[in-house]
Design a protein around this motif. Structure first.
Motif, PDB file in Angstrom:
ATOM      1  N   UNK A 146       1.067   5.552  -4.743  1.00 35.02           N
ATOM      2  CA  UNK A 146      -0.335   5.811  -4.424  1.00 35.02           C
ATOM      3  C   UNK A 146      -1.191   4.573  -4.272  1.00 35.02           C
ATOM      4  N   UNK A 147      -0.649   3.423  -4.611  1.00 35.32           N
ATOM      5  CA  UNK A 147      -1.410   2.180  -4.475  1.00 35.32           C
ATOM      6  C   UNK A 147      -1.366   1.675  -3.035  1.00 35.32           C
ATOM      7  N   UNK A 148      -2.408   0.948  -2.653  1.00 33.07           N
ATOM      8  CA  UNK A 148      -2.384   0.220  -1.389  1.00 33.07           C
ATOM      9  C   UNK A 148      -1.746  -1.130  -1.666  1.00 33.07           C
ATOM     10  N   UNK A 149      -0.590  -1.350  -1.085  1.00 38.76           N
ATOM     11  CA  UNK A 149       0.188  -2.539  -1.410  1.00 38.76           C
ATOM     12  C   UNK A 149       0.060  -3.613  -0.338  1.00 38.76           C
ATOM     13  N   UNK A 150       0.282  -4.855  -0.731  1.00 40.65           N
ATOM     14  CA  UNK A 150       0.325  -5.960   0.216  1.00 40.65           C
ATOM     15  C   UNK A 150       1.529  -5.755   1.136  1.00 40.65           C
ATOM     16  N   UNK A 151       1.534  -6.383   2.316  1.00 48.14           N
ATOM     17  CA  UNK A 151       2.616  -6.114   3.284  1.00 48.14           C
ATOM     18  C   UNK A 151       4.020  -6.333   2.739  1.00 48.14           C
ATOM     19  N   UNK A 152       4.257  -7.473   2.093  1.00 47.10           N
ATOM     20  CA  UNK A 152       5.590  -7.755   1.587  1.00 47.10           C
ATOM     21  C   UNK A 152       6.002  -6.786   0.499  1.00 47.10           C
ATOM     22  N   UNK A 153       5.086  -6.484  -0.415  1.00 45.34           N
ATOM     23  CA  UNK A 153       5.392  -5.560  -1.503  1.00 45.34           C
ATOM     24  C   UNK A 153       5.602  -4.148  -0.970  1.00 45.34           C
ATOM     25  N   UNK A 154       4.804  -3.758   0.020  1.00 46.91           N
ATOM     26  CA  UNK A 154       4.969  -2.433   0.626  1.00 46.91           C
ATOM     27  C   UNK A 154       6.339  -2.318   1.283  1.00 46.91           C
ATOM     28  N   UNK A 155       6.763  -3.374   1.961  1.00 40.19           N
ATOM     29  CA  UNK A 155       8.068  -3.372   2.605  1.00 40.19           C
ATOM     30  C   UNK A 155       9.183  -3.318   1.573  1.00 40.19           C
ATOM     31  N   UNK A 156       9.052  -4.133   0.511  1.00 41.01           N
ATOM     32  CA  UNK A 156      10.064  -4.140  -0.554  1.00 41.01           C
ATOM     33  C   UNK A 156      10.153  -2.773  -1.216  1.00 41.01           C
TER      34      UNK A 156
END
Length: 491
Positions: free
Chosen positions: A412-422
């Motif tokens: 549910x969090x809005x993640x940074x691009x790299x973290x979202x991809x990971x």
């Protein structure tokens, strides 16, 4: 890596009969045998450990417990925290310490440093260690030795304590199971790997989109794409040539993906012919030989540090880089805002692969320990319990762009691009996660000996067949060396 600079280096679906330790960059030795001395300079956030006995393990009886204080922490008792301050920084720990202080009426004594081992070796020797330690970085303490000497607090009480978010759940039910396997020395859980590192091939999604390229699914697809990339005047790959074991993050895992975990476990266990009899080893090492022969690595990469290679990659001089999920935070100063940092899973070798498409190397990392002979081990465990709350797991993700061992904390969090991809590739991998121990257990072998061979392989100065033959010989030598403590893995 998870830690070297704060990466978290480092990350475990396997179990290990001798106990599992962690991470990746370091040579153990030095003062009183407690320090792991860097062999190749500083890496931000990786850390290591290993198996060992737990003779003379000392634990202190907890004080009065209650529903809100399941570990029996004494109010007003001083607490000292020693936190590795690398690529992950130490603000996330300070935030947890602040909450601890509000609850227990103390100001936590905090030290942020990149020299955990040099500063704490004399304190452990003198019987006055700090209570809780983030034992990461190139200059970390040797946790095998500390555990064997009874210096590490048994953290089972922490696992059995009620979680802060839901009193009906124990802490052990809120964290990734591999965290518990990774943190054991023998049968004793005495290391909490707080972060969870995703390793793989990192790239700019924007660059791929702009050029109309797709992330390759197979090793052959990668070679073809590299040809297209080179025609555009861009280097397909760069890497930290000063620390060639960064390449092992991918190379080793790729062998396990294609050849299966049984074959890799034989390698971890230093079995005879484990390298030379594994067809996946030949396929993967020959792939790297081909990349080198076709000059698909950025010129001069062999002389770059991890920071320099990441900077070149951020500037668009190369498309791909082998790394861990700490890279987003560590390389942030030079990453363009629209870079679209992303990570891909391991490549397929062919129809005979033992593990499916989407398989990923993901392992617990960033080792926290509590000193059994510290003044307040209960407080040390309580600080970890606070860090394992959803609030602080999310704070960690926000501040350092990395996952923690807390399951579902970032949902549910809005993640940074790299973290979202990971996070995406982690979820897609499901149970198809690879965890490796060779680099953890025998860092001098992997980082110096095999690393030297890999360096020659990537510059075209060593053929794949010779890399495999010499690697097997190095492993055989370690297997026969009685001065090197051995570990055995069963799954």
């Amino acid at each position: 890596m998870g830690s070297t600079s704060g990466h978290s280096s480092s990350e475990n679906a396997g179990s290990n009969s001798a106990g599992v330790g962690r991470r990746d960059l370091i040579k153990r030795s030095a003062a009183l045998g407690l320090i792991a001395v860097p062999t190749m300079g500083f890496l931000s956030a990786c850390a290591t450990g290993g198996g060992g006995g737990n003779e003379n393990k000392e634990t202190k009886a907890p004080g009065k417990t209650s529903a809100k204080n399941p570990l029996g922490v004494e109010k007003g008792a001083p607490l000292e925290a020693f936190i590795f301050k690398g690529g992950l920084g130490d603000q996330y720990a300070k935030d947890a310490e602040a909450d601890y202080g509000k609850t227990y009426g103390v100001t936590v004594k905090h030290t942020g440093t990149q020299q955990v081992g040099p500063k704490l070796t004399p304190r452990f020797a003198g019987g006055n260690p700090p209570d809780v330690i983030d034992n990461s970085g190139a200059d970390h303490l040797d946790m095998n030795k500390l555990s064997t000497q009874g210096q590490l607090q048994d953290l089972n009480a922490l696992l059995e304590a009620a979680s802060i978010d839901d009193a009906s759940k124990k802490v052990k039910d809120t964290i990734h199971p591999s965290t518990i396997e990774k943190g054991k020395h023998g049968d004793v859980f005495d290391v909490l790997y707080y972060a969870f590192t995703i390793y793989g091939t990192w790239y700019s999604q924007k660059l791929l989109d702009d050029k109309g390229w797709e992330y390759p699914k197979t090793l052959d697809d990668m070679v073809k794409l590299c040809g297209e990339i080179k025609k555009e005047g861009i280097a397909p790959w760069t890497y930290a040539g000063k620390y060639p074991y960064y390449v092992h993050f991918n190379l080793f895992a790729q062998i396990a993906k294609i050849g299966g975990m049984d074959g890799w476990i034989a390698i971890d266990n230093l079995e005879p012919n484990a390298w030379t009899s594994n067809d996946a080893v030949k396929q993967v090492v020959e792939h790297y030989e081909e990349l080198a022969a076709k000059k698909y690595f950025l010129q001069g990469s062999q002389g770059l540090t991890h920071i320099q290679s990441q900077t070149a990659w951020n500037k668009g001089k190369a498309v791909f880089i082998p790394n861990g999920s700490w890279v987003e935070n560590e390389s942030a100063p030079t990453t363009p805002k629209d870079f679209g940092m992303a990570v891909g899973a391991l490549f397929d070798g062919g129809s005979g692969d033992k593990m499916p498409h989407g398989t990923l190397r993901g392992e617990p990392s960033e080792p926290y320990i509590v000193a059994s002979k510290g003044k307040n081990p209960e407080g040390g465990m309580e600080l970890l319990r606070i860090m394992l709350s959803k609030k602080h797991a999310q704070n960690f993700a926000t501040k350092v762009k990395s996952l923690t061992c807390v399951v579902g904390a970032t949902d549910g969090m809005t993640l940074s691009p790299g973290l979202a991809s990971a996070s995406k590739v982690f979820k897609e991998a499901g149970e198809n996660l690879i965890s490796l121990q060779l680099q953890e257990w025998y860092p001098a072998l992997t980082d110096e000996k095999i690393g030297g061979l890999t360096s020659q392989l990537l510059t075209g100065d060593l053929k794949a067949a010779d890399w495999i033959k010499k690697t097997q010989a190095y492993c055989d030598a370690v297997a026969k060396d009685d001065s090197v403590k051995k570990f055995k893995r069963t799954a």
